[in-house]
Design an enzyme around this catalytic site. Sequence first.
Site, mmCIF file in Angstrom:
data_model
loop_
_atom_site.group_PDB
_atom_site.id
_atom_site.type_symbol
_atom_site.label_atom_id
_atom_site.label_comp_id
_atom_site.label_asym_id
_atom_site.label_seq_id
_atom_site.Cartn_x
_atom_site.Cartn_y
_atom_site.Cartn_z
ATOM 1 N N HIS A 159 0.783 -1.147 -0.090
ATOM 2 C CA HIS A 159 -0.108 0.023 0.140
ATOM 3 C C HIS A 159 0.941 1.313 -0.179
ATOM 4 O O HIS A 159 0.460 2.322 0.570
ATOM 5 C CB HIS A 159 -0.975 0.192 1.046
ATOM 6 C CG HIS A 159 -1.643 -1.597 1.524
ATOM 7 N ND1 HIS A 159 -2.814 -1.824 0.755
ATOM 8 C CD2 HIS A 159 -1.199 -2.236 2.292
ATOM 9 C CE1 HIS A 159 -3.211 -2.784 1.343
ATOM 10 N NE2 HIS A 159 -2.111 -3.276 2.056
ATOM 11 N N SER A 280 15.557 19.318 -18.544
ATOM 12 C CA SER A 280 14.603 20.201 -18.898
ATOM 13 C C SER A 280 14.924 21.451 -19.669
ATOM 14 O O SER A 280 16.047 21.923 -19.415
ATOM 15 C CB SER A 280 14.025 21.089 -17.562
ATOM 16 O OG SER A 280 13.358 21.860 -17.970
ATOM 17 N N LYS A 286 17.102 20.458 -13.662
ATOM 18 C CA LYS A 286 16.390 19.035 -13.513
ATOM 19 C C LYS A 286 17.079 18.080 -14.468
ATOM 20 O O LYS A 286 18.120 18.248 -15.238
ATOM 21 C CB LYS A 286 15.292 19.418 -14.460
ATOM 22 C CG LYS A 286 14.226 20.131 -13.837
ATOM 23 C CD LYS A 286 13.487 19.531 -12.752
ATOM 24 C CE LYS A 286 12.039 18.933 -13.553
ATOM 25 N NZ LYS A 286 11.373 17.925 -12.765
ATOM 26 N N GLU A 293 10.135 6.876 -17.988
ATOM 27 C CA GLU A 293 8.591 7.222 -18.194
ATOM 28 C C GLU A 293 8.021 6.997 -19.625
ATOM 29 O O GLU A 293 6.966 6.595 -19.531
ATOM 30 C CB GLU A 293 8.566 8.755 -18.121
ATOM 31 C CG GLU A 293 8.947 9.598 -16.647
ATOM 32 C CD GLU A 293 8.847 10.834 -16.711
ATOM 33 O OE1 GLU A 293 8.033 11.526 -16.402
ATOM 34 O OE2 GLU A 293 10.146 11.370 -16.890
#
Length: 460
Positions: A159, A280, A286, A293
């Site tokens: 969880h 980025s 970044k 992804e």
Amino acid sequence: MKEQKSWQARFSQAADALTERYVESLSFDQRLWKYDIAGSIAHAEMLAEVGLIGKTDCQAIKRGLREIGSDIEAGKFKWDPACEDIHMAVERGLIAKVGEPGKRLHTARSRNDQVALDLRLYVRDAIDLDMTPLLGELQAALVDSAQKYADAVMPAYTHMQRAQPVSAGAYLLAYVEQFERDRERFVDARKRVDVCPLGSGALAGSTLPIDREVVAKRMGFATISRNSIDATGDRDFIGEFLAAAALCACHLSRLAEDLILYMSQEFGFVTIADAFCTGSSMMPQKKNPDVMELVRGKTARVYAALFGMLTLTKGLPMAYNRDLQEDKIHLFSAHDTLKASLEITAAVIRNTTFNVDRLLAATDKGFMDATILAEYLVSKGVPFRQAHQHVGALVAYAEKDGRELAGLTLDEFARVCDRIGSDVYEYLGPANVVERYRSAGNAGPESVREQIRFWKTKMA
Ligand code: ARG
């Protein structure tokens, strides 16, 4: 003058340009050319063996087909969209090269059994040359990493809440299991791919005395199809390939999700090498896990392919229908996507380091030794349900002033349960916990080493 289509004779009009453009598959089934030519060579040899074509015609056909193969490889073959598909393109190219003998090649054959053959050869190679070895490479990368981090202790979650401490190696090996089942599913699906449909004709077979076994043997098939109607109308083998691919993509996506989370500052569990991240355009600081992804994102394509294929076939009357031409879109899309994702994920794993100190630091809060304390009480004769309550009370007590179980004194323990002795401190704390797992297949370092031995022997 435009060349006539092979099926033109019964038509009073030529195909409209719109029709031609709409029905063609050459733009995407070109990539079947090797299989189409190999199948045609095997077919021609068989026709010669049973005496349906002469030996010299067979020689001419084979020479022509091989030349077409080299032309295609060299980028010299002229692809004419008016040819509809790869089968017609190769046949027309053959007739242009060798003349009359080329016109005998399509004896006792239809594009329906031909395309079924090409696709089976394609899927068989996709499994043998891409899926199985690439899964093996990814597993090897995970096993190597598991070996490196067998002694690193990390929190495991259920969880998404801290649950119990585990060896980081055990976490990595969990994915090796998932990818092993994927590999097995592909290998199992292969059995049903490995059936030769050629000789089934359009759907009913042929009245000519062909020898289907000979062709099957030449193409390395385990067996020939039993029923010509099924053999031409069936695409289950693509559905199975895509189902196996979809589950595999699901596993890649879950692994990607973990790595994305674990790379965040909030976790800081892993560092993915710069070469496998991107930046980025606006925020100079970044470093993003874009590769992972996209592995997660591209899973959608593989699912789409499976759903596309299921939808494509669900309403089809027996046997071949032109709808099936679209099967290649889904097959190729999933194959390309999964292949690329497997390749890069293995590379990412090889270029990801676990930040061992961060992992360990993350285990000292969250009462991840509560379960072992309950099991400690069981070993002292306390019924588990009661032990669970005692430990629950101790957790609530310690949590009030931000302490951990190992920080409680024997007096404090005694106030809740008189069965807790001074040996309890040899059980508490994540390092003790992982060393004390006993059950087969547990998530401790000893078990990890045993599992690694299993995988190393299996993969050798
Ligand atoms: N291009 C077709 C396909 O991929 C080949 C079979 C066409 N057969 C036919 N009778 N129109 O399915």
